[in-house]
Design a protein around this motif. Structure first.
Motif, PDB file in Angstrom:
ATOM      1  N   VAL A 177       0.820  -1.395   0.037  1.00 39.01           N
ATOM      2  CA  VAL A 177       0.083   0.016  -0.049  1.00 39.01           C
ATOM      3  C   VAL A 177       0.837   1.449   0.137  1.00 39.01           C
ATOM      4  CG1 VAL A 177      -2.024  -1.129   1.068  1.00 39.01           C
ATOM      5  CG2 VAL A 177      -0.395   0.070   2.529  1.00 39.01           C
ATOM      6  N   THR A 178       2.139   1.425   0.632  1.00 44.26           N
ATOM      7  CA  THR A 178       2.987   2.393   0.705  1.00 44.26           C
ATOM      8  C   THR A 178       3.775   2.326  -0.764  1.00 44.26           C
ATOM      9  OG1 THR A 178       4.611   1.113   1.940  1.00 44.26           O
ATOM     10  CG2 THR A 178       3.122   2.902   3.057  1.00 44.26           C
ATOM     11  N   GLU A 179       3.993   1.491  -1.348  1.00 42.46           N
ATOM     12  CA  GLU A 179       4.739   1.193  -2.589  1.00 42.46           C
ATOM     13  C   GLU A 179       4.018   1.838  -3.597  1.00 42.46           C
ATOM     14  OE1 GLU A 179       8.203  -1.621  -3.502  1.00 42.46           O
ATOM     15  OE2 GLU A 179       6.209  -2.338  -3.800  1.00 42.46           O
ATOM     16  N   ALA A 180       2.335   1.654  -3.542  1.00 41.30           N
ATOM     17  CA  ALA A 180       1.379   2.071  -4.359  1.00 41.30           C
ATOM     18  C   ALA A 180       1.419   3.567  -4.418  1.00 41.30           C
ATOM     19  CB  ALA A 180       0.231   1.465  -4.213  1.00 41.30           C
ATOM     20  N   LEU A 181       1.551   4.252  -3.201  1.00 41.79           N
ATOM     21  CA  LEU A 181       1.427   5.557  -3.112  1.00 41.79           C
ATOM     22  C   LEU A 181       2.406   6.432  -3.519  1.00 41.79           C
ATOM     23  CD1 LEU A 181      -0.333   7.664  -1.993  1.00 41.79           C
ATOM     24  CD2 LEU A 181       0.762   7.473   0.375  1.00 41.79           C
ATOM     25  N   VAL A 182       3.877   5.716  -3.429  1.00 39.12           N
ATOM     26  CA  VAL A 182       4.864   6.417  -3.790  1.00 39.12           C
ATOM     27  C   VAL A 182       4.808   6.401  -5.171  1.00 39.12           C
ATOM     28  CG1 VAL A 182       7.503   5.762  -4.158  1.00 39.12           C
ATOM     29  CG2 VAL A 182       6.098   5.728  -1.872  1.00 39.12           C
ATOM     30  N   TYR A 183       4.339   5.182  -5.924  1.00 41.69           N
ATOM     31  CA  TYR A 183       4.237   5.132  -7.417  1.00 41.69           C
ATOM     32  C   TYR A 183       3.319   6.187  -8.121  1.00 41.69           C
ATOM     33  CZ  TYR A 183       3.285   3.040 -12.070  1.00 41.69           C
ATOM     34  OH  TYR A 183       3.175   2.894 -13.399  1.00 41.69           O
ATOM     35  N   ALA A 184       2.110   6.257  -7.273  1.00 37.53           N
ATOM     36  CA  ALA A 184       1.201   7.152  -7.397  1.00 37.53           C
ATOM     37  C   ALA A 184       1.983   8.760  -7.621  1.00 37.53           C
ATOM     38  CB  ALA A 184      -0.291   7.255  -6.636  1.00 37.53           C
ATOM     39  N   LYS A 185       2.391   9.003  -6.713  1.00 40.20           N
ATOM     40  CA  LYS A 185       3.260  10.522  -6.564  1.00 40.20           C
ATOM     41  C   LYS A 185       4.222  10.746  -7.769  1.00 40.20           C
ATOM     42  CE  LYS A 185       2.273  11.596  -1.599  1.00 40.20           C
ATOM     43  NZ  LYS A 185       2.903  11.566  -0.175  1.00 40.20           N
ATOM     44  N   ASN A 186       5.035   9.900  -7.902  1.00 42.37           N
ATOM     45  CA  ASN A 186       5.972   9.764  -8.991  1.00 42.37           C
ATOM     46  C   ASN A 186       5.417   9.649 -10.267  1.00 42.37           C
ATOM     47  OD1 ASN A 186       8.914   9.637  -8.012  1.00 42.37           O
ATOM     48  ND2 ASN A 186       7.688   8.582  -6.489  1.00 42.37           N
ATOM     49  N   ALA A 187       4.134   9.357 -10.486  1.00 38.83           N
ATOM     50  CA  ALA A 187       3.450   9.577 -11.838  1.00 38.83           C
ATOM     51  C   ALA A 187       2.479  10.632 -11.880  1.00 38.83           C
ATOM     52  CB  ALA A 187       2.574   8.078 -11.908  1.00 38.83           C
ATOM     53  N   GLU A 233      -5.290  11.248  -3.332  1.00 38.99           N
ATOM     54  CA  GLU A 233      -6.556  11.077  -2.793  1.00 38.99           C
ATOM     55  C   GLU A 233      -7.388  10.411  -3.915  1.00 38.99           C
ATOM     56  OE1 GLU A 233      -5.031  13.840  -2.393  1.00 38.99           O
ATOM     57  OE2 GLU A 233      -4.750  14.224  -0.345  1.00 38.99           O
ATOM     58  N   SER A 234      -7.236  10.783  -5.081  1.00 41.68           N
ATOM     59  CA  SER A 234      -8.324   9.911  -6.177  1.00 41.68           C
ATOM     60  C   SER A 234      -7.863   8.638  -6.432  1.00 41.68           C
ATOM     61  CB  SER A 234      -8.090  11.132  -7.584  1.00 41.68           C
ATOM     62  OG  SER A 234      -8.377  12.244  -7.280  1.00 41.68           O
ATOM     63  N   VAL A 235      -6.474   8.456  -6.388  1.00 43.08           N
ATOM     64  CA  VAL A 235      -6.118   6.945  -6.574  1.00 43.08           C
ATOM     65  C   VAL A 235      -6.630   6.150  -5.484  1.00 43.08           C
ATOM     66  CG1 VAL A 235      -4.003   5.430  -6.422  1.00 43.08           C
ATOM     67  CG2 VAL A 235      -3.960   7.837  -7.781  1.00 43.08           C
ATOM     68  N   LEU A 236      -6.628   6.675  -4.155  1.00 39.62           N
ATOM     69  CA  LEU A 236      -7.206   5.950  -3.154  1.00 39.62           C
ATOM     70  C   LEU A 236      -8.541   5.491  -3.363  1.00 39.62           C
ATOM     71  CD1 LEU A 236      -6.273   4.587  -0.501  1.00 39.62           C
ATOM     72  CD2 LEU A 236      -7.065   7.037   0.706  1.00 39.62           C
ATOM     73  N   ILE A 246      -3.326   4.638   5.102  1.00 40.41           N
ATOM     74  CA  ILE A 246      -3.162   5.303   3.913  1.00 40.41           C
ATOM     75  C   ILE A 246      -3.542   6.988   4.073  1.00 40.41           C
ATOM     76  CG2 ILE A 246      -3.074   5.838   1.626  1.00 40.41           C
ATOM     77  CD1 ILE A 246      -0.905   3.889   2.677  1.00 40.41           C
ATOM     78  N   PRO A 247      -4.886   7.050   4.522  1.00 40.67           N
ATOM     79  CA  PRO A 247      -5.309   8.412   4.946  1.00 40.67           C
ATOM     80  C   PRO A 247      -4.448   9.117   5.920  1.00 40.67           C
ATOM     81  CG  PRO A 247      -7.237   6.815   4.769  1.00 40.67           C
ATOM     82  CD  PRO A 247      -5.832   6.045   4.689  1.00 40.67           C
ATOM     83  N   ARG A 248      -3.987   8.620   6.934  1.00 41.19           N
ATOM     84  CA  ARG A 248      -3.086   9.135   7.794  1.00 41.19           C
ATOM     85  C   ARG A 248      -1.664   9.494   7.120  1.00 41.19           C
ATOM     86  NH1 ARG A 248      -3.380   5.794  13.621  1.00 41.19           N
ATOM     87  NH2 ARG A 248      -5.634   5.543  13.443  1.00 41.19           N
ATOM     88  N   VAL A 249      -1.449   8.739   6.266  1.00 39.19           N
ATOM     89  CA  VAL A 249      -0.312   8.928   5.636  1.00 39.19           C
ATOM     90  C   VAL A 249      -0.349  10.368   4.566  1.00 39.19           C
ATOM     91  CG1 VAL A 249       1.445   8.213   3.730  1.00 39.19           C
ATOM     92  CG2 VAL A 249       0.679   6.648   5.540  1.00 39.19           C
ATOM     93  N   LEU A 250      -1.458  10.489   3.950  1.00 40.52           N
ATOM     94  CA  LEU A 250      -1.749  11.516   3.160  1.00 40.52           C
ATOM     95  C   LEU A 250      -1.707  12.912   4.068  1.00 40.52           C
ATOM     96  CD1 LEU A 250      -4.452   9.992   0.774  1.00 40.52           C
ATOM     97  CD2 LEU A 250      -1.999  10.234   0.321  1.00 40.52           C
ATOM     98  N   LYS A 251      -2.178  12.812   5.438  1.00 36.18           N
ATOM     99  CA  LYS A 251      -2.212  13.896   6.179  1.00 36.18           C
ATOM    100  C   LYS A 251      -0.783  13.934   6.982  1.00 36.18           C
ATOM    101  CE  LYS A 251      -7.216  13.481   7.194  1.00 36.18           C
ATOM    102  NZ  LYS A 251      -7.910  12.844   8.310  1.00 36.18           N
ATOM    103  N   GLU A 252       0.074  13.174   6.543  1.00 39.59           N
ATOM    104  CA  GLU A 252       1.434  13.243   7.263  1.00 39.59           C
ATOM    105  C   GLU A 252       1.394  12.834   8.744  1.00 39.59           C
ATOM    106  OE1 GLU A 252       4.042  16.493   6.218  1.00 39.59           O
ATOM    107  OE2 GLU A 252       3.885  15.859   3.958  1.00 39.59           O
ATOM    108  N   ASP A 253       0.398  12.028   8.917  1.00 44.82           N
ATOM    109  CA  ASP A 253       0.173  11.636  10.421  1.00 44.82           C
ATOM    110  C   ASP A 253       0.632  10.215  10.714  1.00 44.82           C
ATOM    111  OD1 ASP A 253      -0.826  10.934  12.862  1.00 44.82           O
ATOM    112  OD2 ASP A 253      -3.072  10.897  12.548  1.00 44.82           O
TER     113      ASP A 253
END
Length: 295
Positions: A189-199, A204-207, A224-231
């Motif tokens: 799940v974290t790798e997917a988020l990293v990929y989304a940002k780099n793409a 939030e839309s990807v999630l 992952i919603p916590r990650v997006l808030k840097e929590d």
């Protein structure tokens, strides 16, 4: 059990334990509490919990004793130490260790309880701080089935998915299965988020797209919603997750099993811990990429 409400002793009021004991109070039980730091228990004492000074004192006064501490060595001390539960527990008391610990220690507690005229269950949980607060934990239980059945009304206050898994130690083995599944999933799940940002995508839309499909998981929905808030506050500490993964790897070695996904996850979390993240929540795995860490 249903006719007379038993006195419950709760040992360990951390991120999980405090919410769990609060739910028991809310259900009308008399709850005796003990934790290493009384100062951190002020709020729940104000709500009606009764402070006891040692695990031994809890054991003297409670009919059902629940433990939710940090590490197997803490469990060992709470049960077998000089001020521990086995020094003074009343006959026919029920001991419930909800710490994620080793199956071997769960069996040791069970056997000592049996010799002492007591009953013991190992009942680790999953669901993090949210599940503990809402009383929706998954509870996986090992021990004698009649004792599980007797305590089921109490488990229902704490959890929403309560499953009897088998003899002593089976609850802890099941929790290892849980942690093994989470370990690789957290990488995914974290790798997917990293990929989304780099793409160049909107995370939030990807999630929204992938969270309700085949890729959906508890970690994706809750962490992952916590990650997006840097929590990165701990619903579950990295240091405790590392402990759990270590237990699972030790048990796998006894069974001559290789678990490469789990081994990789533990190495990544060990790296985070070495950079001061041991008290962060498991969602802080995203920092492995954010800070360019390497194995």
């Amino acid at each position: 059990m249903n006719e007379i409400k038993k006195t419950i002793g709760f040992i360990g009021l951390g991120v999980m334990g405090k919410s769990m004991s609060r739910n028991l109070l809310g259900a009308g039980y008399e709850v005796l509490v003990y934790s290493r730091t009384k100062e951190k228990c002020k709020d729940i004492l104000a709500e009606g919990a009764i402070w006891n000074n040692t695990a031994k004192e809890i054991a003297e006064n409670a009919d059902i004793i629940i433990t939710m501490v940090g590490y197997p060595h803490d469990v060992e001390e709470v049960y077998f130490g000089n001020e521990g539960i086995f020094t003074s527990a009343k006959k026919s008391s029920v001991l419930v260790d909800m710490t994620t610990s080793t199956p071997t220690l769960a069996k040791k507690i069970y056997e000592e309880a049996k010799r002492s005229g007591l009953y013991a269950l190992d009942a680790p949980v999953s669901g993090g701080d949210v599940g503990a607060k809402n009383g929706t934990l998954s509870i996986m239980v090992g021990g004698d089935r009649p004792i599980f059945d007797e305590l089921f009304p109490i488990f229902e206050i704490l959890g929403g998915n309560i499953v009897y898994q088998g003899e002593a130690g089976a609850g802890q083995h099941t929790k290892m299965c849980n942690q093994i599944a989470i370990a690789s999933n957290m990488i995914g799940v974290t790798e997917a988020l990293v990929y989304a940002k780099n793409a160049g995508l909107n995370p939030e839309s990807v999630l929204k797209s992938i969270g309700s499909g085949a890729a959906g998981s508890w970690s994706m929905a809750n962490l992952i919603p916590r990650v997006l808030k840097e929590d990165y506050s701990p619903g579950f500490f990295i240091k405790h997750f590392i402990k759990d993964m270590g237990i699972a790897l030790e048990e796998a070695e006894k069974m001559n099993l290789q678990l490469p996904g789990l081994e990789l996850a533990k190495k990544m979390y060990d790296t985070l811990a070495s950079h001061g993240e041991e008290n962060s929540g498991t969602q802080a795995l995203i920092k492995y990429w954010n800070h360019g860490y390497h194995l």
